[in-house]
Design an enzyme around this catalytic site. Structure first.
Site, PDB file in Angstrom:
ATOM      1  N   LYS A 150      15.047 -28.403   0.724  1.00  0.00           N
ATOM      2  CA  LYS A 150      16.333 -27.860   0.285  1.00  0.00           C
ATOM      3  C   LYS A 150      17.347 -28.976   0.034  1.00  0.00           C
ATOM      4  O   LYS A 150      17.240 -30.101   0.544  1.00  0.00           O
ATOM      5  CB  LYS A 150      16.876 -26.877   1.330  1.00  0.00           C
ATOM      6  CG  LYS A 150      16.117 -25.550   1.380  1.00  0.00           C
ATOM      7  CD  LYS A 150      16.367 -24.707   0.161  1.00  0.00           C
ATOM      8  CE  LYS A 150      15.539 -23.428   0.118  1.00  0.00           C
ATOM      9  NZ  LYS A 150      16.033 -22.386   1.021  1.00  0.00           N
ATOM     10  N   ARG A 204       8.239 -21.186   5.792  1.00  0.00           N
ATOM     11  CA  ARG A 204       7.909 -21.225   4.363  1.00  0.00           C
ATOM     12  C   ARG A 204       8.115 -22.657   3.864  1.00  0.00           C
ATOM     13  O   ARG A 204       9.238 -23.156   3.861  1.00  0.00           O
ATOM     14  CB  ARG A 204       8.803 -20.246   3.597  1.00  0.00           C
ATOM     15  CG  ARG A 204       8.506 -20.149   2.108  1.00  0.00           C
ATOM     16  CD  ARG A 204       9.413 -19.111   1.449  1.00  0.00           C
ATOM     17  NE  ARG A 204       9.130 -18.998   0.017  1.00  0.00           N
ATOM     18  CZ  ARG A 204       9.706 -19.755  -0.922  1.00  0.00           C
ATOM     19  NH1 ARG A 204      10.608 -20.674  -0.578  1.00  0.00           N
ATOM     20  NH2 ARG A 204       9.399 -19.601  -2.190  1.00  0.00           N
TER      21      ARG A 204
END
Length: 371
Positions: A305, A340
């Site tokens: 991210k 994830r």
């Protein structure tokens, strides 16, 4: 506005033996929590906060206003709830330990892989196979980029991207989730053999999604995102981001239950990186154990991210392995059941070492000699 309650685990211990049993097994996993903050918020302001251990929790909850009694009991039960495994086709995914969900993006504009798995189906198939071989419990297939500023995708194009990948992964024996917010894509993917609906809009994007998910009979992942239109990152305004996301996910859970989705089929995701600043993402990551009070299995998706780049001299997405594994371990430490990730091999290796440490702490405790 009515008062709101939050029971937040604050300190974790390696085993209950180290604190003479005064700890709980968090969500039936491999993490033990000892100290908890019992907090009352009114109009966004904390008006009461008490620190307790399990030995004192009954007295602390008894001191709460009567209006908060039922919520307090529900949250305390949620923190201690052991979740049954997910039965995904022929695969059983246990939730008493962290499981790795590998990401397969079949999009032209993914922030992490630049569309290479859409342009080359053979490479996508090989990547899926390598994730399974490395130990992924689930392969999560998505045909639409949800990064900030990404263009919307027509449902038909998304189906064309997703269905062949689902079919191939199912043939390999994989448990498959479909990362989509469109009921037409959900239906096509499930018909192709997918086992889970992973909706970043928490079934809000299309009014048909809730009823379809309820009728499908498969587990659903509901993720927090502040935007309710095409832009999931819009409207990210928070008083207290941790408590606000908690309240939002509780409402999403209850909305799903109301249309007939059983609690045991609902997984919640705090939505790291969606409509949140760096500071807000860090606040959520430091408060991850709180969300067990919602009584659902939890998923953490922080791999590669933007926040990792922000903390690492804006390094490119494909160079964020170290930060991604660090955040995955933070999820393990917080008792999250599903992680994830893009880098399955490295995350599974980290998980296995972490699990070895946890097992040793539980089985090899010798204590201190009596004085």
């Amino acid at each position: 506005m009515p008062d709101k309650l939050y029971i937040q685990p604050l300190t974790l211990v390696s085993s209950p033996q180290t604190v003479a049993g005064d700890a709980i097994r968090l969500a039936g996993g491999m993490v033990y929590a000892r100290e908890f903050a019992v907090t009352i918020s009114r109009d966004g302001t904390v008006v009461q906060r008490e620190l307790v251990t399990p030995e004192g929790i009954d007295e602390a909850l008894a001191r709460l206003p009567d209006t908060l009694g039922a919520e307090a009991e529900a949250q305390w039960a949620g923190l201690r709830m052991a979740h049954p495994p997910l039965q995904l086709g022929e695969r059983t995914v246990r939730l008493d330990q962290p499981q790795v969900m590998g990401i397969l993006n079949v999009t032209p504009d993914s922030f992490s892989d630049g569309g290479k798995f859409l342009d080359d189906p053979a490479e996508a198939q090989a990547h899926a196979g390598s994730m399974l071989e490395a130990g992924a419990a689930i392969v999560d297939i998505g045909g639409e980029s949800t990064r900030p500023g990404a263009a919307a995708v027509w449902e038909g194009d998304e189906i064309k991207r997703v269905v062949p990948a689902v079919e191939h992964c199912v043939k390999m024996g994989a448990a498959v989730s479909v990362d989509t917010r469109r009921p037409g894509v959900m239906e096509a993917a499930l018909a192709a053999g997918a086992h889970i609906i992973n909706d970043v809009s928490a079934l809000r994007h299309d009014p048909r999604s809730l009823e379809f998910a309820a009728a499908s009979g498969v587990p659903v992942v509901l993720m927090h995102a502040p935007g309710d239109g095409e832009d999931l990152h819009a409207d990210g305004h928070y008083g207290n981001v941790v408590f606000d996301v908690f309240d939002w996910l509780r409402a999403a859970r209850d909305r799903a239950v109301e249309v007939g989705i059983p609690r045991q089929r609902i997984v919640l995701d705090p939505g790291i990186g969606f409509g949140k600043t760096l500071a807000e993402n860090l606040a959520l990551l430091n408060a991850l154990p709180l969300f067990h009070a919602l009584g659902q299995p939890l998923l953490l998706g922080a791999s590669r991210k933007r926040m990792i780049g922000a903390l690492s001299n804006e390094v490119e997405a494909h160079k964020r392995l170290g930060g991604s594994v660090t955040l995955a371990v933070a999820g393990m430490q917080a008792g999250y059941q599903l992680l994830r990730v893009h880098d399955v091999y490295d995350t599974v290796q980290a998980r296995n070492v972490w699990r070895g440490l946890r097992d040793a702490a539980l089985t090899d405790f010798r204590g201190l000699a009596d004085d």
